[in-house]
Structures are given as C-alpha cells and as structure tokens.
Write a protein that holds these residues in place. Structure first.
Motif, mmCIF file in Angstrom:
data_model
loop_
_atom_site.group_PDB
_atom_site.id
_atom_site.type_symbol
_atom_site.label_atom_id
_atom_site.label_comp_id
_atom_site.label_asym_id
_atom_site.label_seq_id
_atom_site.Cartn_x
_atom_site.Cartn_y
_atom_site.Cartn_z
ATOM 1 N N TRP A 155 15.060 -3.876 47.860
ATOM 2 C CA TRP A 155 16.418 -3.696 47.296
ATOM 3 C C TRP A 155 17.434 -3.335 48.380
ATOM 4 N N ASP A 156 17.077 -2.401 49.262
ATOM 5 C CA ASP A 156 18.012 -2.006 50.318
ATOM 6 C C ASP A 156 18.341 -3.189 51.225
ATOM 7 N N ALA A 157 17.346 -4.024 51.474
ATOM 8 C CA ALA A 157 17.587 -5.216 52.281
ATOM 9 C C ALA A 157 18.555 -6.157 51.570
ATOM 10 N N PHE A 158 18.420 -6.248 50.256
ATOM 11 C CA PHE A 158 19.326 -7.072 49.440
ATOM 12 C C PHE A 158 20.769 -6.590 49.582
ATOM 13 N N VAL A 159 20.964 -5.277 49.531
ATOM 14 C CA VAL A 159 22.316 -4.721 49.672
ATOM 15 C C VAL A 159 22.861 -5.017 51.071
ATOM 16 N N THR A 160 22.008 -4.923 52.071
ATOM 17 C CA THR A 160 22.437 -5.252 53.438
ATOM 18 C C THR A 160 22.855 -6.718 53.534
ATOM 19 N N GLU A 161 22.127 -7.580 52.850
ATOM 20 C CA GLU A 161 22.477 -9.006 52.846
ATOM 21 C C GLU A 161 23.825 -9.248 52.169
ATOM 22 N N LEU A 162 24.091 -8.491 51.118
ATOM 23 C CA LEU A 162 25.398 -8.595 50.452
ATOM 24 C C LEU A 162 26.517 -8.195 51.419
ATOM 25 N N ALA A 185 24.189 -12.525 44.230
ATOM 26 C CA ALA A 185 23.794 -11.382 43.397
ATOM 27 C C ALA A 185 22.985 -11.840 42.190
ATOM 28 N N ILE A 186 23.416 -12.909 41.538
ATOM 29 C CA ILE A 186 22.707 -13.405 40.364
ATOM 30 C C ILE A 186 21.331 -13.967 40.752
ATOM 31 N N GLN A 187 21.296 -14.761 41.833
ATOM 32 C CA GLN A 187 20.021 -15.336 42.275
ATOM 33 C C GLN A 187 18.989 -14.250 42.561
ATOM 34 N N ASN A 246 30.284 -10.275 53.217
ATOM 35 C CA ASN A 246 31.638 -9.731 53.017
ATOM 36 C C ASN A 246 31.789 -8.877 51.769
ATOM 37 N N MET A 247 30.682 -8.263 51.322
ATOM 38 C CA MET A 247 30.761 -7.385 50.165
ATOM 39 C C MET A 247 31.767 -6.257 50.369
ATOM 40 N N GLN A 248 31.654 -5.559 51.505
ATOM 41 C CA GLN A 248 32.524 -4.403 51.729
ATOM 42 C C GLN A 248 33.980 -4.822 51.881
ATOM 43 N N THR A 278 29.357 -4.251 41.963
ATOM 44 C CA THR A 278 28.547 -4.036 40.762
ATOM 45 C C THR A 278 27.053 -4.095 41.036
ATOM 46 N N ALA A 279 26.591 -5.167 41.670
ATOM 47 C CA ALA A 279 25.153 -5.384 41.837
ATOM 48 C C ALA A 279 24.527 -4.476 42.878
ATOM 49 N N ALA A 280 25.334 -3.697 43.594
ATOM 50 C CA ALA A 280 24.796 -2.771 44.590
ATOM 51 C C ALA A 280 24.671 -1.352 44.041
ATOM 52 N N GLN A 281 25.064 -1.139 42.786
ATOM 53 C CA GLN A 281 25.007 0.197 42.197
ATOM 54 C C GLN A 281 23.568 0.599 41.858
ATOM 55 N N ASP A 282 23.301 1.893 41.918
ATOM 56 C CA ASP A 282 21.973 2.402 41.558
ATOM 57 C C ASP A 282 21.638 2.095 40.098
ATOM 58 N N LYS A 283 22.634 2.185 39.216
ATOM 59 C CA LYS A 283 22.358 1.947 37.798
ATOM 60 C C LYS A 283 22.115 0.460 37.521
ATOM 61 N N TYR A 284 22.657 -0.410 38.348
ATOM 62 C CA TYR A 284 22.337 -1.839 38.231
ATOM 63 C C TYR A 284 20.876 -2.061 38.635
ATOM 64 N N ARG A 285 20.478 -1.389 39.707
ATOM 65 C CA ARG A 285 19.081 -1.485 40.134
ATOM 66 C C ARG A 285 18.154 -0.960 39.041
ATOM 67 N N ALA A 286 18.539 0.140 38.383
ATOM 68 C CA ALA A 286 17.705 0.703 37.317
ATOM 69 C C ALA A 286 17.536 -0.295 36.173
ATOM 70 N N MET A 287 18.612 -1.002 35.839
ATOM 71 C CA MET A 287 18.533 -2.039 34.808
ATOM 72 C C MET A 287 17.544 -3.133 35.221
ATOM 73 N N VAL A 288 17.640 -3.561 36.465
ATOM 74 C CA VAL A 288 16.746 -4.607 36.977
ATOM 75 C C VAL A 288 15.297 -4.136 36.937
#
Length: 551
Positions: free
Chosen positions: A520-527, A503-505, A531-533, A274-284
């Motif tokens: 943001w891209d670094a955040f996704v890499t950290e996820l 993700a929440i933090q 073990n996100m994938q 969820t938190a890695a989606q483009d539309k989640y980023r748009a909300m943020v």
C-alpha cells in the motif's frame, strides 16, 4: 457565506413579490454584449407580482427553446398531455430540440460551442457546466435567482446554501440551477434472500461486521457457492460502482460511482487525495477479506448485469446489490416465478466505522444551464419565472411527476395514486396506458428534486422503509467551495484522469489479491510520482483563495 448583504436584499425583494421589476438593476453579469444590468427591457410577458407558491402565467403567449434528452424508454411525442397542459397553465410553449440519450452530452457540447444551443439546457450534471464557463456561453445563473422566488424559498428553508457554494466557480458565481432535495435520497444497498436466512436462523445484518458473519454462515451451508455475486461493473470506470459507493459511505470515503480524486478532510481542514487516505485503505482491506474468503464472486468485477442476476435467480448466490426498483421489478418478480417460496429484501446501508452517515452533496441533482443568448431576449424575466415555476414550485414539480389531477392521478393526503389503466415503471403490467410513454409525465428532463412528501410519493413500500431509515442518517458536511481558475482547471485535468485511472486499477488489484496490501505504501508513492501532491496543492490553493476573497 458569500455576498451576505446581496442575498438579504434579494430575499427582501422576493418577500415583496418583486413589485416594480422594472426598477431592478445591477443584476446582470455584463457578458452578453448588451446592457445586461438593466432588466427593465426584458420583461415581455413577465408577471410583475410573481411570488413563491403562485401559479405562473405569462401575460402573453411566449415560446422558449429547450434541449430535450430523449429517453428510449419513453421517446418524445409531440401530442403528450404534458406539453398541452403546460401551455394551458403557463401560457408558454416549449420548443424541444430532441437529442437521443446516448448522444446527449456530446451534442450539447457541440451546440453550445457553435453558439446554437437552445435557451434552456436541462439534464446537466455538475461539473459538466464548468467546460462552458470561460467562453461566456452560459449564464452565471446565480446572478438571476432573485427572479426565482420558489428556488430561493427552498434554498432558504432547506438550508441548501452550503451545497450551492460547493458549485460556485472562481468568480464566486454558479452556472447551473440544480435540482433541490429537502432530504438526502439514497439509492443502493445490499439485498438478501430472506427465506434462506430464515431457514438458517440468520437475521438481516445492520453492520458490515454482521454482513461478514452472515456471508460466512451462508458459505458454511453452501461451500460450493459464492454467497454474494454482484453487478453494475460495465460501462463505468469503477467496477461494482454501486457496491463501492455504499461501502465507501460506511467508511466515510468517496468510492465507486461517487469517487473523486479530491476529498476534504474535516480534521485538518485541507483537501487530500481520496485513495491515499487510511480510511480508504480500510475499506479496501475489508473487501479484500470478503473476496479472499470466497464470500464474494470475483467475476462480480467484470460480468454483465444480466449474468449477476441470473446467478441469483438460479440460486448460485443469495446476496446482490440492489436499488428499490430492481428489487421489486426484477429480483422479487422473477424469483417469485422461478423459486417457490423465495423472498428477498434490501437492507439500509450497513453501518461501518463512519457511523450512521450519508455522503454529502446528494441533496443537489442534475439541473438547468441557461444560454447567454437568453439574456438578450425581451422575454428573459418571464423565462426565469417559468423555469422557477416548472422546476422549483411544489405545483410545478407535482405536475411534472404525476400529471393532471383527475386525469392521470388522484391525491388523498400524502398519497398519490395513478388512475386505473395507467402504469408507471411496470406498476401495472396489464394497464393499457403508461404515465411516461403515453402522457409524458415522470420525464427525467423535468422530474427531480422536491419535498420529501413529493419525492417519496412514488416509493414502493420497500423503498419507503429503506428511505425513511437512510434519510435520518447524518449528512457529512459538503466539501467547501474551491473553484479552480481556467488555467488551473486545464492543468488539473491533465493530472486528474491518469491519477483516477491508476487509483481505480490498483484498488481492484488489492481487492482481488493481485497486489498484496503490504504494498500500500508503495502504491501511495506511485501516486505521488503521477503528480498526486501537485493536484492536492492546486485544490488547497484554490480553497484558500476562495476563503480569502469570499470569507
């Protein structure tokens, strides 16, 4: 859908009124240690021709044990009219095991784990039931809904099969009888000081872009104030849980109280994080802009609810999240006492990129688990008929909500009205009696779900207007069933919590400007490093397996 032929058979049986229940076989799960497939010896007190819309009345006096979630607002009383009238109408005496609200979930788990749980275990929110599936402590209730004609009738007429599929486990069964809603019911949105907007020539916003414009205009007029301060940030893993929930809805993502690490992408037909989606980023990014321009008080994410409300009442802010009850009983009532001429209104959730939608799954509510011990009882069929009438029939739901006609309420057409001298949630502060405290009706253990007529019967004029708009919006498709096997669930749990916390933090860090959006891209890499994938792959594997086995 799964088991199409079997469901058809059950619908035929329901239409026939279950004549000859003694002949019904092949309906049990086989995990109660006895001959659970034969219900012919479990019909003590049951009605042989029980149909949807019919008053259930046991053929002999029976009693059933039930876990009762004791709400401190209306503590349980043994002399409530609810208990007496329930026995009078159904021939059933409920024996409540009372547990304080604050300890309910913990006590429920202990009782089930020790094998001491009552037969009926209500006030259970999915997926809480999952923890008790592997032990066999609770029944796969989907195997017994053929005994529940009102439940089946509402599922069929309201087309709730996809929602029920979403709570099935890896064996294709579901273990919770959820509350059923005819229409989606939304609860939260923004409220605005309309007297202030009128003074400035502003109108209530219908979109998030218009919301931004209104906030900017308020800021220009009151540069030393935050136009918007918010609440519902404490005692929740997601600060500003209400705000993120309905803002996320406008972007088509789960956030706030509705946040889940896993979401289904209808375009790719795959589960995603969820938190890695483009539309989640748009909300943020939208919310980051609001905070950066000092339109939203940053203390919103840490302050107590009372602090946020006091800022509104002291005219330090003019916008705040609301639900219909808080709007009327708190904001409007107290503003009326403190600020002459103040008016405040709650708007339908402003529209965003996702359009006029509501998130899926909100037509199911908390529900009832049934202890596996109940299947051994000779009264099992009568118990399931009783559950069906009390929680799923129109008559039972009206009784639970409003009480006894002519005693606690009157009805005229679609309008329900409390008898004089009876209050409900502060509707008449001077009334000597309270529908919940003194009579036991409108109890959250029993009152949820139902037809739109019944659900809306207690709405204030404000909520009626709000819900009518929200109920006309399109509900997104329910996430398809993808039940994890027990060992997969254990692994998912190990990954899920650290990922959710991270993700929440970081959502809050981005919103508050403590971390630049450029990272943001670094955040996704950290996820991914957490073990996100692997978590996503696990859910997609379960989804493909369920499709193959139940297609």
């Amino acid at each position: 859908m799964k088991n199409t032929g079997q469901l058809s058979r059950r619908q035929i049986l329901a239409a026939a009124g279950f004549i000859g229940l003694a002949t019904l076989t092949g309906c049990g799960s086989g995990d109660d240690g006895g001959d659970s497939k034969d219900l012919s010896k479990k019909q003590n007190g049951a009605m042989k021709e029980y149909r949807a819309g019919q008053q259930f009345k046991a053929t002999k006096a029976l009693s059933f044990s039930m876990l009762h979630n004791d709400n401190p607002v209306y503590p349980l009383k043994t002399d409530w009219l609810f208990w007496k009238e329930l026995t009078k109408r159904t021939g059933i005496t409920v024996k409540p095991l009372d547990v304080p609200l604050a300890d309910y979930e913990k006590k429920r788990g202990v009782l089930i784990g020790a094998g001491d749980a009552p037969f009926l275990i209500p006030k259970t929110y999915h997926p809480a039931e999952v923890a008790f599936v592997s032990s066999g402590a609770i029944l796969p209730v989907s195997e017994y809904v053929h005994l529940m004609p009102n439940f089946q009738d509402k599922v069929r007429r309201w087309k709730l099969e996809p929602e029920l599929d979403s709570i099935r486990q890896s064996d294709g069964k579901y273990y919770l009888l959820p509350g059923l809603h005819e229409r989606p019911k939304s609860g939260y949105s923004l409220s605005f000081r309309t007297d202030v907007l009128t003074k400035l020539g502003l109108t209530l916003p219908k979109t998030w872009d218009e919301t931004y414009d209104v906030l900017k205009a308020l800021k220009a007029e009151y540069p030393d104030k935050y136009p918007w301060t918010d609440r519902w940030s404490t005692n929740t893993p997601f600060p500003c849980g209400a705000l993120f929930s309905y803002l996320g809805q406008a972007y088509g993502v789960k956030a706030g109280w509705t946040y889940d690490n896993i979401s289904f992408d209808t375009d790719t037909r795959k589960f995603v994080f969820t938190a890695a989606q483009d539309k989640y980023r748009a909300m943020v990014e939208y919310l980051r802009r609001i905070v950066a321009e000092k339109l939203l008080d940053p203390e919103s994410f840490t302050q107590q609810d009372d602090q946020a409300v006091q800022k509104l009442l002291a005219e330090k802010s003019y916008v705040i999240s609301a639900n219909p009850q808080e709007l009327v009983q708190n904001y409007r009532y107290n503003l009326g006492k403190q600020v002459k001429g103040a008016t405040i209104e709650m708007v339908p959730v402003p529209l965003g990129p996702a359009g006029p939608i509501v998130l899926s799954g909100i037509r199911l509510e908390n529900g009832v688990m049934v202890s596996s011990k109940a299947l051994k009882s000779e009264n099992f069929v009568a118990m399931m008929q009783f559950v069906d009438w009390l929680w799923y029939s129109d008559e039972g739901q009206t009784f639970c909500k409003w009480g006894v006609k002519g005693v606690t309420y009157t009805e005229s057409g679609d309008t329900f009205k409390l008898e004089p001298g009876i209050s409900l949630m502060g509707s008449d502060p001077d009334a000597p009696k309270d529908l919940q405290k003194d009579f036991g009706f409108f109890n959250g253990v029993f009152t949820y779900g139902g037809s739109w007529k019944l659900v809306s019967s207690s709405f204030s004029p404000d909520e009626q207007k709000f819900q009518e708009v929200m109920s006309q919006r399109k509900e997104l498709p329910v996430d398809p069933a993808h039940p994890l096997q027990s060992f997969e669930q254990e692994q998912a749990t190990l990954w899920d919590t650290p990922l959710k916390d991270y993700a929440i933090q970081n959502t809050l860090k981005f919103v508050l400007g403590k971390r630049p959006i450029s990272e943001w891209d670094a955040f996704v890499t950290e996820l991914k490093s957490k073990n996100m994938q692997q978590l996503v792959d696990l859910h997609n594997k379960a989804y493909e397996r369920f499709k193959k086995e139940n297609g």
